[in-house]
Design a protein around this motif. Structure first.
Motif, PDB file in Angstrom:
ATOM      1  N   UNK A   1       0.847  -1.193   0.000  1.00  0.00           N
ATOM      2  CA  UNK A   1       0.000   0.000   0.000  1.00  0.00           C
ATOM      3  C   UNK A   1       0.883   1.244   0.000  1.00  0.00           C
ATOM      4  N   UNK A   2       1.799   1.311  -0.953  1.00  0.00           N
ATOM      5  CA  UNK A   2       2.754   2.416  -0.985  1.00  0.00           C
ATOM      6  C   UNK A   2       2.082   3.726  -1.386  1.00  0.00           C
ATOM      7  N   UNK A   3       1.159   3.650  -2.355  1.00  0.00           N
ATOM      8  CA  UNK A   3       0.523   4.863  -2.831  1.00  0.00           C
ATOM      9  C   UNK A   3      -0.597   5.287  -1.896  1.00  0.00           C
ATOM     10  N   UNK A   4      -0.864   6.580  -1.897  1.00  0.00           N
ATOM     11  CA  UNK A   4      -1.988   7.099  -1.138  1.00  0.00           C
ATOM     12  C   UNK A   4      -3.129   7.388  -2.100  1.00  0.00           C
ATOM     13  N   UNK A   5      -4.297   6.884  -1.780  1.00  0.00           N
ATOM     14  CA  UNK A   5      -5.464   7.113  -2.610  1.00  0.00           C
ATOM     15  C   UNK A   5      -6.588   7.656  -1.738  1.00  0.00           C
ATOM     16  N   UNK A   6      -7.084   8.823  -2.091  1.00  0.00           N
ATOM     17  CA  UNK A   6      -8.180   9.445  -1.362  1.00  0.00           C
ATOM     18  C   UNK A   6      -9.307   9.725  -2.340  1.00  0.00           C
ATOM     19  N   UNK A   7     -10.519   9.455  -1.910  1.00  0.00           N
ATOM     20  CA  UNK A   7     -11.683   9.762  -2.734  1.00  0.00           C
ATOM     21  C   UNK A   7     -12.714  10.476  -1.869  1.00  0.00           C
ATOM     22  N   UNK A   8     -13.164  11.617  -2.340  1.00  0.00           N
ATOM     23  CA  UNK A   8     -14.202  12.354  -1.645  1.00  0.00           C
ATOM     24  C   UNK A   8     -15.508  12.192  -2.400  1.00  0.00           C
ATOM     25  N   UNK A   9     -16.559  11.844  -1.674  1.00  0.00           N
ATOM     26  CA  UNK A   9     -17.863  11.560  -2.271  1.00  0.00           C
ATOM     27  C   UNK A   9     -18.789  12.765  -2.126  1.00  0.00           C
ATOM     28  N   UNK A  10     -19.743  12.838  -3.029  1.00  0.00           N
ATOM     29  CA  UNK A  10     -20.831  13.784  -2.831  1.00  0.00           C
ATOM     30  C   UNK A  10     -21.676  13.288  -1.668  1.00  0.00           C
ATOM     31  N   UNK A  11     -22.053  14.180  -0.791  1.00  0.00           N
ATOM     32  CA  UNK A  11     -22.822  13.809   0.394  1.00  0.00           C
ATOM     33  C   UNK A  11     -24.257  14.269   0.253  1.00  0.00           C
ATOM     34  N   UNK A  12     -25.187  13.432   0.724  1.00  0.00           N
ATOM     35  CA  UNK A  12     -26.603  13.754   0.638  1.00  0.00           C
ATOM     36  C   UNK A  12     -27.031  14.770   1.685  1.00  0.00           C
ATOM     37  N   UNK A  13     -26.166  15.066   2.652  1.00  0.00           N
ATOM     38  CA  UNK A  13     -26.518  15.993   3.726  1.00  0.00           C
ATOM     39  C   UNK A  13     -25.492  17.115   3.779  1.00  0.00           C
ATOM     40  N   UNK A  14     -25.952  18.346   3.726  1.00  0.00           N
ATOM     41  CA  UNK A  14     -25.055  19.491   3.848  1.00  0.00           C
ATOM     42  C   UNK A  14     -24.419  19.477   5.243  1.00  0.00           C
ATOM     43  N   UNK A  15     -23.122  19.790   5.278  1.00  0.00           N
ATOM     44  CA  UNK A  15     -22.429  19.817   6.558  1.00  0.00           C
ATOM     45  C   UNK A  15     -21.785  18.502   6.939  1.00  0.00           C
ATOM     46  N   UNK A  16     -21.880  17.500   6.061  1.00  0.00           N
ATOM     47  CA  UNK A  16     -21.198  16.220   6.291  1.00  0.00           C
ATOM     48  C   UNK A  16     -20.372  15.899   5.050  1.00  0.00           C
ATOM     49  N   UNK A  17     -19.089  15.608   5.239  1.00  0.00           N
ATOM     50  CA  UNK A  17     -18.200  15.234   4.141  1.00  0.00           C
ATOM     51  C   UNK A  17     -17.803  13.774   4.298  1.00  0.00           C
ATOM     52  N   UNK A  18     -17.764  13.063   3.191  1.00  0.00           N
ATOM     53  CA  UNK A  18     -17.465  11.632   3.204  1.00  0.00           C
ATOM     54  C   UNK A  18     -16.200  11.355   2.398  1.00  0.00           C
ATOM     55  N   UNK A  19     -15.247  10.661   3.006  1.00  0.00           N
ATOM     56  CA  UNK A  19     -13.959  10.382   2.376  1.00  0.00           C
ATOM     57  C   UNK A  19     -13.594   8.910   2.578  1.00  0.00           C
ATOM     58  N   UNK A  20     -13.057   8.295   1.534  1.00  0.00           N
ATOM     59  CA  UNK A  20     -12.487   6.952   1.625  1.00  0.00           C
ATOM     60  C   UNK A  20     -11.009   7.052   1.274  1.00  0.00           C
TER      61      UNK A  20
END
Length: 266
Positions: free
Chosen positions: A1-20
């Motif tokens: 797991x040498x590389x870093x991978x981040x994904x930010x999703x669109x969230x159905x609720x304002x004021x909440x951010x979702x990241x994997x």
């Protein structure tokens, strides 16, 4: 797991951010303006939080309070996790409902939770937030349940503050993080020597004055971008030399580029 991978999703609720994320990198001390509630999917990490040194592995819930200084180092090759960042107002509103208005201004008590029920509720909230489907009632239910369980042992956010001299230095940065502030400026304002400010600031906040200033600038940039400001304008308005400078700091802190963030919150 040498590389870093981040994904930010669109969230159905304002004021909440979702990241994997999946990453083998270590993260330096930093802060978020939001509450963070996440789930480690694989691997493990250790981190120094405002509540002590902790370790978390697959299946564990990880948490962070607003403006809590923390870091993160993988145990082994790396780890993967998903995390939700909640604006304090979202937590306040939900917690007020959960407690019948008795509690709202609190901190999450534990930086790591070993609780399968909380993990299951996190999975449900993350899935409903990031998948279009219109299941509003179900989302509201599981979100309230997640907040109730995570904050079941919440503590008042009334930790002893920094000494007044250091608070003065902090306030000077907070009032205008875009200003070109020197260590001498902070020393004069707090009536301390430059060395006393440097040592006292690090002891009280967990960061040097410069690191704290950069954090305040990137928080400001995030808010401006979330508000729809063009990236170049957000960079200058938040005190960075240019957009590329802001982007380097943004990616280092959030894992995603300002453009990806803007697209996710648009």
């Amino acid at each position: 797991m040498a590389r870093s991978q981040f994904r930010m999703f669109r969230s159905a609720v304002a004021g909440i951010e979702a990241v994997a994320a999946s990453s083998g990198r270590s993260f330096a001390r930093h802060t978020h303006e939001q509450f963070g509630i996440g789930l480690v999917s694989s691997g493990a990490q250790k981190s120094l939080s405002g509540r002590g040194m902790v370790e978390a592995g697959a299946g564990d819930i990880i948490t962070v309070n607003p403006n809590e200084v923390h870091d993160g180092t993988p145990i082994g090759e790396g780890r993967s996790w998903r995390i939700l960042y909640f604006d304090p107002a979202v937590i306040t509103a939900n917690l007020s409902e959960v407690t019948g208005g008795r509690r709202s201004a609190v901190e999450i008590a534990h930086p790591v939770l070993h609780d399968k029920a909380i993990a299951a509720h996190f999975e449900a909230v993350f899935a409903l937030l990031t998948n279009e489907g219109g299941r509003q009632l179900q989302l509201e239910q599981v979100l309230l349940e997640l907040v109730a369980r995570v904050f079941a042992e919440a503590v008042p956010n009334d930790r002893p503050g920094a000494p007044q001299a250091i608070r003065t230095a902090q306030e000077m940065i907070d009032c205008d993080p875009t200003a070109a502030i020197s260590l001498s400026d902070l020393a004069r304002a707090s009536r301390l020597s430059r060395f006393q400010v440097l040592r006292g600031f690090a002891k009280a906040t967990g960061m040097t004055p410069h690191a704290y200033l950069v954090q305040r600038r990137i928080h400001l940039a995030r808010r401006l971008i979330a508000g729809g400001a063009p990236l170049a304008e957000a960079a200058i308005a938040s005190g960075f030399v240019d957009q590329s400078h802001m982007t380097r700091v943004f990616v280092r802190k959030y894992g995603v580029s300002p453009r990806a963030y803007a697209n996710a919150v648009a």
